[in-house]
Design a protein around this motif. Structure first.
Motif, PDB file in Angstrom:
ATOM      1  N   SER A  99      88.748  77.030  63.066  1.00  0.00           N
ATOM      2  CA  SER A  99      87.936  75.864  62.740  1.00  0.00           C
ATOM      3  C   SER A  99      86.624  76.061  63.496  1.00  0.00           C
ATOM      4  O   SER A  99      86.507  76.993  64.295  1.00  0.00           O
ATOM      5  CB  SER A  99      88.628  74.560  63.153  1.00  0.00           C
ATOM      6  OG  SER A  99      88.942  74.575  64.524  1.00  0.00           O
ATOM      7  N   ALA A 123      81.849  66.337  63.756  1.00  0.00           N
ATOM      8  CA  ALA A 123      81.191  67.230  62.795  1.00  0.00           C
ATOM      9  C   ALA A 123      81.942  68.545  62.614  1.00  0.00           C
ATOM     10  O   ALA A 123      81.456  69.449  61.935  1.00  0.00           O
ATOM     11  CB  ALA A 123      79.763  67.513  63.251  1.00  0.00           C
ATOM     12  N   LYS A 125      84.344  71.508  61.371  1.00  0.00           N
ATOM     13  CA  LYS A 125      84.595  71.970  60.005  1.00  0.00           C
ATOM     14  C   LYS A 125      85.826  72.866  59.987  1.00  0.00           C
ATOM     15  O   LYS A 125      86.040  73.666  60.891  1.00  0.00           O
ATOM     16  CB  LYS A 125      83.385  72.737  59.485  1.00  0.00           C
ATOM     17  CG  LYS A 125      82.076  71.924  59.547  1.00  0.00           C
ATOM     18  CD  LYS A 125      80.875  72.771  59.163  1.00  0.00           C
ATOM     19  CE  LYS A 125      79.562  72.027  59.412  1.00  0.00           C
ATOM     20  NZ  LYS A 125      79.461  70.793  58.629  1.00  0.00           N
ATOM     21  N   SER A 126      86.627  72.725  58.939  1.00  0.00           N
ATOM     22  CA  SER A 126      87.767  73.621  58.779  1.00  0.00           C
ATOM     23  C   SER A 126      87.271  74.972  58.276  1.00  0.00           C
ATOM     24  O   SER A 126      86.176  75.073  57.714  1.00  0.00           O
ATOM     25  CB  SER A 126      88.789  73.022  57.810  1.00  0.00           C
ATOM     26  OG  SER A 126      88.186  72.777  56.557  1.00  0.00           O
ATOM     27  N   ALA A 127      88.070  75.994  58.481  1.00  0.00           N
ATOM     28  CA  ALA A 127      87.678  77.350  58.084  1.00  0.00           C
ATOM     29  C   ALA A 127      88.912  78.108  57.624  1.00  0.00           C
ATOM     30  O   ALA A 127      90.048  77.726  57.906  1.00  0.00           O
ATOM     31  CB  ALA A 127      87.008  78.074  59.247  1.00  0.00           C
ATOM     32  N   ARG A 152      85.514  82.097  56.414  1.00  0.00           N
ATOM     33  CA  ARG A 152      84.686  81.261  55.540  1.00  0.00           C
ATOM     34  C   ARG A 152      84.681  79.826  56.062  1.00  0.00           C
ATOM     35  O   ARG A 152      85.731  79.218  56.259  1.00  0.00           O
ATOM     36  CB  ARG A 152      85.182  81.304  54.105  1.00  0.00           C
ATOM     37  CG  ARG A 152      84.258  80.558  53.123  1.00  0.00           C
ATOM     38  CD  ARG A 152      84.553  80.918  51.684  1.00  0.00           C
ATOM     39  NE  ARG A 152      83.654  80.240  50.763  1.00  0.00           N
ATOM     40  CZ  ARG A 152      82.423  80.610  50.489  1.00  0.00           C
ATOM     41  NH1 ARG A 152      81.923  81.693  51.072  1.00  0.00           N
ATOM     42  NH2 ARG A 152      81.657  79.949  49.638  1.00  0.00           N
ATOM     43  N   MET A 153      83.494  79.292  56.289  1.00  0.00           N
ATOM     44  CA  MET A 153      83.350  77.924  56.782  1.00  0.00           C
ATOM     45  C   MET A 153      82.116  77.276  56.176  1.00  0.00           C
ATOM     46  O   MET A 153      81.043  77.881  56.149  1.00  0.00           O
ATOM     47  CB  MET A 153      83.239  77.910  58.318  1.00  0.00           C
ATOM     48  CG  MET A 153      83.136  76.505  58.915  1.00  0.00           C
ATOM     49  SD  MET A 153      82.967  76.501  60.717  1.00  0.00           S
ATOM     50  CE  MET A 153      81.239  77.020  60.899  1.00  0.00           C
ATOM     51  N   ASP A 154      82.278  76.073  55.674  1.00  0.00           N
ATOM     52  CA  ASP A 154      81.159  75.280  55.169  1.00  0.00           C
ATOM     53  C   ASP A 154      80.350  76.033  54.107  1.00  0.00           C
ATOM     54  O   ASP A 154      79.120  75.981  54.090  1.00  0.00           O
ATOM     55  CB  ASP A 154      80.259  74.865  56.336  1.00  0.00           C
ATOM     56  CG  ASP A 154      79.374  73.669  55.989  1.00  0.00           C
ATOM     57  OD1 ASP A 154      79.786  72.853  55.141  1.00  0.00           O
ATOM     58  OD2 ASP A 154      78.276  73.558  56.568  1.00  0.00           O
ATOM     59  N   GLY A 155      81.062  76.784  53.241  1.00  0.00           N
ATOM     60  CA  GLY A 155      80.401  77.483  52.149  1.00  0.00           C
ATOM     61  C   GLY A 155      79.763  78.801  52.517  1.00  0.00           C
ATOM     62  O   GLY A 155      79.133  79.437  51.666  1.00  0.00           O
ATOM     63  N   SER A 156      79.918  79.229  53.757  1.00  0.00           N
ATOM     64  CA  SER A 156      79.329  80.497  54.197  1.00  0.00           C
ATOM     65  C   SER A 156      80.407  81.471  54.637  1.00  0.00           C
ATOM     66  O   SER A 156      81.470  81.068  55.124  1.00  0.00           O
ATOM     67  CB  SER A 156      78.359  80.265  55.360  1.00  0.00           C
ATOM     68  OG  SER A 156      77.213  79.568  54.938  1.00  0.00           O
ATOM     69  N   ARG A 188      76.163  85.922  58.951  1.00  0.00           N
ATOM     70  CA  ARG A 188      76.441  84.794  58.065  1.00  0.00           C
ATOM     71  C   ARG A 188      75.802  85.092  56.718  1.00  0.00           C
ATOM     72  O   ARG A 188      74.591  85.227  56.605  1.00  0.00           O
ATOM     73  CB  ARG A 188      75.879  83.484  58.622  1.00  0.00           C
ATOM     74  CG  ARG A 188      76.155  82.286  57.691  1.00  0.00           C
ATOM     75  CD  ARG A 188      75.764  80.961  58.325  1.00  0.00           C
ATOM     76  NE  ARG A 188      74.347  80.910  58.617  1.00  0.00           N
ATOM     77  CZ  ARG A 188      73.774  79.934  59.317  1.00  0.00           C
ATOM     78  NH1 ARG A 188      74.507  78.939  59.816  1.00  0.00           N
ATOM     79  NH2 ARG A 188      72.486  79.953  59.553  1.00  0.00           N
TER      80      ARG A 188
END
Length: 205
Positions: A99, A123, A125-127, A152-156, A188
């Motif tokens: 995460s 804030a 984010k899961s990953a 992969r996290m938050d679309g990246s 990234r």
């Protein structure tokens, strides 16, 4: 190593939150801080095992700065297996269950000053994804290995690669600590960080 310190301080803070990602990142930060304390308290192993194997479990933090107000911290679990021989040995492992957080410069400063407001952890984010630790070579109490994988996290996509260096600590190699080598990097979406990448893995038998 500043982002490693950021995660450590996050783990020592008393923060009570709800929410899956927030609880995950806070738990991992707390676990990292606890295991890091254990490993840091041990001296370098002086007499290494010469046969058999050992499984080490612990935590990892990977960090990179991609520019102004763009500090990425990934926290995950670590499992390493060392096989000992009379001439040294080998090591392999996996870093997973990640995460993370993307911190502004001000938030990073807040944490490093010992202040962890709820909005920072909220804030989180899961990953998904994992990082393989391969080709580990044990020489005395020292160990050198390679890393490769994508989280992969938050679309990246955060692609991790490069070498790790470390050592065994405690009686009979009770613990191991790894940090970044000269070639370690986390991009990234193919873009390199502005000031390099950092990693720490702390694990105990």
């Amino acid at each position: 190593m500043k982002l490693i310190r950021t995660a450590f301080l996050m783990g020592t803070a008393a923060v009570a939150l709800s929410g899956c990602a927030a609880l995950s990142v806070l738990t991992q930060a707390q676990n990292f801080a606890e295991v890091k304390d254990q490993v840091d308290a041990l001296s370098t192993t002086t007499t290494m095992p010469t046969s058999g194997f050992a499984v080490y479990e612990g935590n990892t933090v990977i960090g990179a700065d991609y520019g102004s107000n763009d500090n990425v911290v990934l926290l995950g679990d670590a499992e390493l297996t060392a096989t000992f021989t009379s001439t040294g040995g080998t090591m392999v492992g996996t870093l997973d269950n990640f995460s993370g957080l993307v911190l502004t410069d001000a938030q990073r400063t807040q944490v490093e000053n010992g202040n962890v407001p709820d909005d920072i952890i909220s804030a989180a984010k899961s990953a998904s994804g994992d990082v393989a630790i391969t080709g580990g070579v044990i020489a005395g109490s020292a160990v050198a290995a390679n890393s490769s994988g994508t989280v992969r996290m938050d679309g990246s996509d955060f692609a991790v690669s490069g070498n790790l260096m470390g050592e065994f600590r405690g009686t009979d190699a009770a613990a191991v600590q790894l940090t970044e080598g000269a070639t370690f990097n986390m991009t990234r979406d193919g873009v390199n960080p502005t000031t390099g990448s950092t990693i720490e893995v702390d694990a105990v038998q």
